[in-house]
Enzyme design. Structure first.
Site, PDB file in Angstrom:
ATOM      1  N   PRO A  14       0.819  -1.200   0.000  1.00 10.29           N
ATOM      2  CA  PRO A  14       0.000   0.000   0.000  1.00 10.29           C
ATOM      3  C   PRO A  14       0.861   1.263   0.000  1.00 10.29           C
ATOM      4  O   PRO A  14       1.948   1.270   0.574  1.00 10.29           O
ATOM      5  CB  PRO A  14      -0.784  -0.085   1.313  1.00 10.29           C
TER       6      PRO A  14
ATOM      7  N   THR B 296      -1.998   3.988  -7.598  1.00 10.92           N
ATOM      8  CA  THR B 296      -3.065   4.845  -8.103  1.00 10.92           C
ATOM      9  C   THR B 296      -2.475   6.006  -8.889  1.00 10.92           C
ATOM     10  O   THR B 296      -2.960   6.370  -9.961  1.00 10.92           O
ATOM     11  CB  THR B 296      -3.894   5.403  -6.936  1.00 10.92           C
TER      12      THR B 296
ATOM     13  N   GLU C 273      17.447   1.469  27.062  1.00  5.12           N
ATOM     14  CA  GLU C 273      17.787   1.971  25.729  1.00  5.12           C
ATOM     15  C   GLU C 273      19.294   1.931  25.489  1.00  5.12           C
ATOM     16  O   GLU C 273      19.744   1.566  24.409  1.00  5.12           O
ATOM     17  CB  GLU C 273      17.253   3.393  25.525  1.00  5.12           C
TER      18      GLU C 273
ATOM     19  N   HIS D 126      20.361  -1.508  24.446  1.00  2.02           N
ATOM     20  CA  HIS D 126      20.235  -1.775  23.013  1.00  2.02           C
ATOM     21  C   HIS D 126      21.414  -1.180  22.258  1.00  2.02           C
ATOM     22  O   HIS D 126      22.071  -1.839  21.456  1.00  2.02           O
ATOM     23  CB  HIS D 126      18.961  -1.122  22.449  1.00  2.02           C
TER      24      HIS D 126
ATOM     25  N   ASP E 215      10.507  -5.770  21.980  1.00  3.26           N
ATOM     26  CA  ASP E 215      11.798  -6.386  21.666  1.00  3.26           C
ATOM     27  C   ASP E 215      11.658  -7.891  21.539  1.00  3.26           C
ATOM     28  O   ASP E 215      12.224  -8.514  20.639  1.00  3.26           O
ATOM     29  CB  ASP E 215      12.816  -6.093  22.778  1.00  3.26           C
TER      30      ASP E 215
HETATM   31  P1  ADP Z   1      -1.365   3.067  -3.690  1.00  3.83           P
HETATM   32  O1  ADP Z   1      -2.399   3.219  -4.731  1.00  3.83           O
HETATM   33  O2  ADP Z   1      -0.188   2.261  -4.145  1.00  3.83           O
HETATM   34  O3  ADP Z   1      -1.851   2.602  -2.357  1.00  3.83           O
HETATM   35  P2  ADP Z   1      -1.232   5.898  -3.972  1.00  3.83           P
HETATM   36  O4  ADP Z   1      -0.935   6.018  -5.410  1.00  3.83           O
HETATM   37  O5  ADP Z   1      -2.625   6.133  -3.551  1.00  3.83           O
HETATM   38  O6  ADP Z   1      -0.739   4.497  -3.418  1.00  3.83           O
HETATM   39  O7  ADP Z   1      -0.243   6.853  -3.184  1.00  3.83           O
HETATM   40  C1  ADP Z   1      -0.655   7.597  -2.094  1.00  3.83           C
HETATM   41  C2  ADP Z   1       0.134   8.874  -2.012  1.00  3.83           C
HETATM   42  O8  ADP Z   1       1.482   8.618  -1.704  1.00  3.83           O
HETATM   43  C3  ADP Z   1       0.159   9.643  -3.311  1.00  3.83           C
HETATM   44  O9  ADP Z   1      -0.913  10.504  -3.411  1.00  3.83           O
HETATM   45  C4  ADP Z   1       1.480  10.389  -3.239  1.00  3.83           C
HETATM   46  O10 ADP Z   1       1.306  11.591  -2.542  1.00  3.83           O
HETATM   47  C5  ADP Z   1       2.343   9.493  -2.399  1.00  3.83           C
HETATM   48  N1  ADP Z   1       3.258   8.691  -3.205  1.00  3.83           N
HETATM   49  C6  ADP Z   1       3.321   7.346  -3.231  1.00  3.83           C
HETATM   50  N2  ADP Z   1       4.295   6.912  -4.055  1.00  3.83           N
HETATM   51  C7  ADP Z   1       4.852   8.006  -4.589  1.00  3.83           C
HETATM   52  C8  ADP Z   1       5.918   8.214  -5.529  1.00  3.83           C
HETATM   53  N3  ADP Z   1       6.585   7.188  -6.078  1.00  3.83           N
HETATM   54  N4  ADP Z   1       6.247   9.485  -5.850  1.00  3.83           N
HETATM   55  C9  ADP Z   1       5.585  10.508  -5.293  1.00  3.83           C
HETATM   56  N5  ADP Z   1       4.576  10.383  -4.418  1.00  3.83           N
HETATM   57  C10 ADP Z   1       4.209   9.147  -4.052  1.00  3.83           C
HETATM   58 ZN    ZN Z   2      13.728  -2.180  24.078  1.00  2.00          ZN
END
Ligand code: ADP
Ligand code: ZN
Length: 610
Positions: free
Chosen positions: A208, A213, A430, A433, A506
C-alpha cells in the site's frame, strides 16, 4: 486533479418538495377554489331576499349563514346577527331547511384535485427525475429504477494539469512498462500495423502507498485520455446483482469514451480466488461480479483503446482466471522505494513546502528506511505542521527528523510523567540496546537514543540507521540483531537485577527474526535448506504460515528458544564486561533524555565527557 461529478441529490429530496407543494395546495388553493363560487353578501341583502321570498335552501350555522336563491343557481353567504325572529321569517318566506347545500365544486373534481392529481404529479416527477439522473450518470435506458446499479466510476477530466510520470518519483521500472501503454494510446496505428496487440489488462502489484493509483492516473495524464476509477470494494454493494450491473455499466461507459483508462483499485475485493470457500454470505455476489468482469474483458476486441489497470497488494489471492492471458496478463511490480527513490519522493513532495536551504534529504531518506511513498509524503506534511506549530514558515532539518519519528513511533507524549526510577530503568534499557549494537561488528550505527515517551506506548527508543539499503543479511548479522533486541532487557538485569515489562516489543521482534532464520532462511544446521514456512502476504507485512509436521514445529520452537537464549546471554556478557560504559551512558541519557549517535560514540570511545 479536478473531478467532475454529476450533482446528485437524493430522490427523496424531490419527493419532499412535491409533498410540500401538495400540502400547500390542499390547504390554500382547494378552499379558495370552492369559496370563490360563494358570493358573500351583507345581512341587509339577506333580509331583502327574505322579504322578496327569494330564498331557496338555507343553513344557519354559528359562524355563518349559507343560502341560495330560489332557483338554487347561486350560493350566498353572510355573517349571522342577533336576530330571534329569523327562523320564523325564513320559514314564512318558504325557505327550505332540510337540504344540504351542494358544494359548488363537483365531487368528481374534488376527488381529482385531492387524490388523482397529487399521485400523477408524484409519479410523473419521480419518473422524470430518475430519467434525468440516469442521463447524468451517462446512461440511457435499461438499468434499474432510480439510477441504482449505475457504476460510480468517476470521470476525471484530463488536461495538462493531470498527473504526469514526472510526479511519480522513483519506480522507474514500473514507469518503463507503463510508458508503452501511453505510446500506444498516442499512436495506435504503429502497433496495429505491426500486428501487436496491447494487453487488455495490467495488474499493478505492490504494498500500500507505493503510488499505484498515482501511476495509473499518470498513464491517463500522459496519454491525455479519460480516466475511469472505481474501487473493487465499491462493486460489492448492498443489493445482490448490483455489482455485476455496475461492471456492465462501467464497461459500456468506457467503450463510449475510448480511448480511455479504466482503473480498478483493490481488485482483490472482487477478484479473490473463487475456490477459497468463505462462509460469508456476500460470496455469491462477489462471484457474480467477478464473472461479469471476466465476461466484459473477454467481450471487447483487442485494440479498442480501453486499457484496464488494476491495483492490488494481495496478488497471490487473485483468482487465476483473472491473470490468464487475454485478461490481466501483464504484471507490473510497484515496490517500496529504495534509498534513491525515497530521496526523490521526498524532494517531489518537498516542492509543496518551504524547506530551509540546508535540509539534507539524503540523511532523511536514510533514516526513513522501509517507508512507502505515502508515508514519506505524510512525513513532509508532518514536518510542515511542526514548523507551523513553532511559528515558522520554513521547514528545517529537525522538523523533518522529528516527523520521521512521529510517523514511525507516534507523537511525543507531552504529559506522560515517568517516575524517577522508571526513567532510570528506561535509560539503562535503551543504552543496553545501543551498547550491544555498538559493541558488535556489522551493526547499523546508532543514530539517536531517546527516553521521551511516545503516544504509541514506547517509553523510549533507539534508532539505528544503516548506511545504505541492505538486501542481504548474513547469519551473523541476524544473530547480532537478535542480540541487540535482547540488549534492553539484559541491561535491566545487569544494572538492577530485575526485569520489567518494557521489553515486550523487543521480544516480539527477536522471536520473529529467530523464527525466520530457522524456518525461512535455512540457517540452522539441523534443517538445512528446507523451507518450513511460506510467506503469505508478502506486501502486507508478510505473515508466514507453517508448512511442516507438528513434530518439526516443536523442534523449530525449541530451536528458536535456544537461539534467543544464546543471544540474550551474549548481550548480557557484553554489558557486564562494559559495565562502566553502561553506567556512564545511562546517566548521560537520563540527564539529557535525547542523545545523538555522535554523542553516544564520543562517550563510548573517549569518555572525556564530564
Ligand atoms: P497506492 O495506490 O499504491 O496505495 P497511492 O498512489 O494512492 O498508493 O499513493 C498515495 C500517495 O502517496 C500519493 O498521493 C502520493 O502523494 C504518495 N506517493 C506514493 N508513491 C509516490 C511516488 N513514487 N512518488 C511521489 N509520491 C508518491
Ligand atoms: Zn527495548
Amino acid at each position: 486533479m479536478k473531478e467532475v461529478k454529476a450533482p446528485k441529490r437524493p430522490l427523496i429530496y424531490y419527493y419532499c418538495i412535491v409533498l410540500l407543494i401538495i400540502l400547500l395546495f390542499n390547504m390554500i388553493v382547494t378552499p379558495m377554489l370552492s369559496q370563490s363560487q360563494v358570493t358573500e353578501v351583507d345581512y341587509g341583502t339577506f333580509m331583502d331576499m327574505i322579504e322578496e321570498q327569494d330564498i331557496g335552501i338555507v343553513q344557519v350555522e354559528d359562524t355563518q349563514i349559507i343560502f341560495t336563491d330560489k332557483a338554487e343557481t347561486t350560493v350566498y353567504k353572510t355573517s349571522p346577527m342577533e336576530d330571534p325572529t329569523l327562523t320564523q321569517r325564513l320559514h314564512e318566506s318558504g325557505a327550505v331547511f332540510d337540504r344540504v347545500i351542494e358544494e359548488p365544486v363537483s365531487p368528481l373534481w374534488t376527488l381529482f384535485l385531492t387524490l388523482v392529481l397529487p399521485i400523477l404529479i408524484f409519479v410523473g416527477l419521480g419518473q422524470y427525475m430518475s430519467k434525468k439522473l440516469m442521463e447524468q450518470a451517462g446512461g440511457g435506458k435499461g438499468s434499474m429504477a432510480f439510477g441504482m446499479g449505475k457504476s460510480n466510476a468517476k470521470v476525471y477530466v484530463q488536461s495538462t494539469k493531470g498527473i504526469r510520470f514526472s510526479d511519480v518519483a522513483g519506480e522507474d521500472e514500473a514507469k518503463e512498462s507503463l510508458w508503452e501503454i501511453v505510446d500506444y494510446l498516442h499512436n495506435p496505428e504503429k502497433y496495429t500495423q505491426a500486428g501487436a496487440a496491447m494487453p487488455k489488462g495490467i495488474l499493478l502489484v505492490g504494498p500500500p502507498g507505493t503510488g499505484k493509483t498515482m501511476l495509473a492516473k499518470a498513464v491517463a495524464g500522459e496519454a491525455n485520455v479519460p480516466f475511469f476509477s472505481i474501487s473493487g470494494s465499491e462493486f460489492v454493494e448492498m443489493f445482490v446483482g448490483m455489482g455485476a450491473s455496475k461492471v456492465r455499466d462501467l464497461f459500456r461507459q468506457a467503450k463510449e469514451k475510448a480511448p480511455c483508462i479504466v482503473f480498478i483499485d483493490e481488485i482483490d475485493a472482487i477478484g479473490q480466488k473463487r475456490s477459497s470457500g468463505s462462509v460469508s454470505g456476500g460470496n455469491d455476489e462477489r462471484e457474480q461480479t467477478l464473472n461479469q468482469l471476466l465476461t466484459e474483458m473477454d467481450g471487447f476486441e483487442e485494440n479498442t483503446g480501453v486499457i484496464i489497470l488494476a491495483a492490488t497488494n494481495r496478488p497471490e489471492a487473485l483468482d487465476p482466471a483473472l491473470t490468464r492471458p487475454g485478461r490481466f496478463d501483464r504484471r507490473v511490480p510497484v515496490e517500496l522505494p529504495d534509498l534513491a527513490g525515497r530521496e526523490a519522493i521526498l524532494k517531489v513532495h518537498a516542492k509543496k513546502i518551504k524547506a530551509a536551504e540546508d535540509v539534507d534529504f539524503h540523511t532523511i531518506a536514510r533514516m526513513a528506511a522501509g517507508a512507502s511513498g505515502a508515508e514519506l509524503a505524510n512525513m513532509i506534511n508532518e514536518a510542515a505542521l511542526r514548523a507551523v506549530r513553532s511559528g515558522r514558515t520554513v521547514v528545517n532539518q529537525s522538523d523533518l527528523e522529528e516527523s520521521i519519528e512521529v510517523v514511525i513511533a507516534g507523537y511525543q507524549k507531552k504529559n506522560a510523567v515517568l517516575s524517577d526510577q522508571e526513567k532510570k530503568v528506561v535509560s539503562y534499557h535503551e543504552i543496553g540496546h545501543a551498547l550491544v549494537a555498538a559493541l558488535q561488528d556489522h551493526s547499523a550505527p546508532v543514530q539517536k537514543i531517546t527516553i521521551i515517551p511516545r503516544t504509541s506506548g514506547a517509553l523510549g527508543y533507539t534508532m539505528q540507521v544503516d548506511a545504505g539499503d541492505k538486501y542481504l543479511l548474513t547469519k551473523e548479522e541476524i544473530e547480532n540483531k537478535i542480540a541487540t533486541y535482547t540488549g534492553g532487557r539484559a541491561a535491566e538485569e545487569v544494572a538492577f537485577g530485575q526485569i520489567t515489562t518494557g521489553a515486550s516489543n523487543d521480544i516480539e521482534q527477536a522471536t520473529k527474526l529467530a523464527r525466520a532464520m530457522i524456518a525461512r532462511y535455512g540457517m540452522s544446521q539441523d534443517f538445512d535448506m528446507v523451507a518450513m514456512e511460506t510467506v503469505q502476504n508478502q506486501y502486507l507485512g508478510g505473515d508466514a504460515s507453517l508448512a511442516c509436521s507438528p513434530q518439526t514445529q516443536k523442534e523449530i520452537d525449541q530451536k528458536v528458544v535456544e537461539l534467543v537464549k544464546t543471544q540474550h546471554a551474549k548481550a548480557r556478557k557484553l554489558l557486564e564486561d562494559n559495565r562502566e560504559k553502561l553506567d556512564e551512558l545511562a546517566a548521560f541519557l537520563y540527564e539529557k533524555e535525547t542523545i545523538t549517535g555522535e554523542e553516544f560514540m564520543r562517550i563510548l570511545t573517549g569518555g572525556e565527557q564530564k
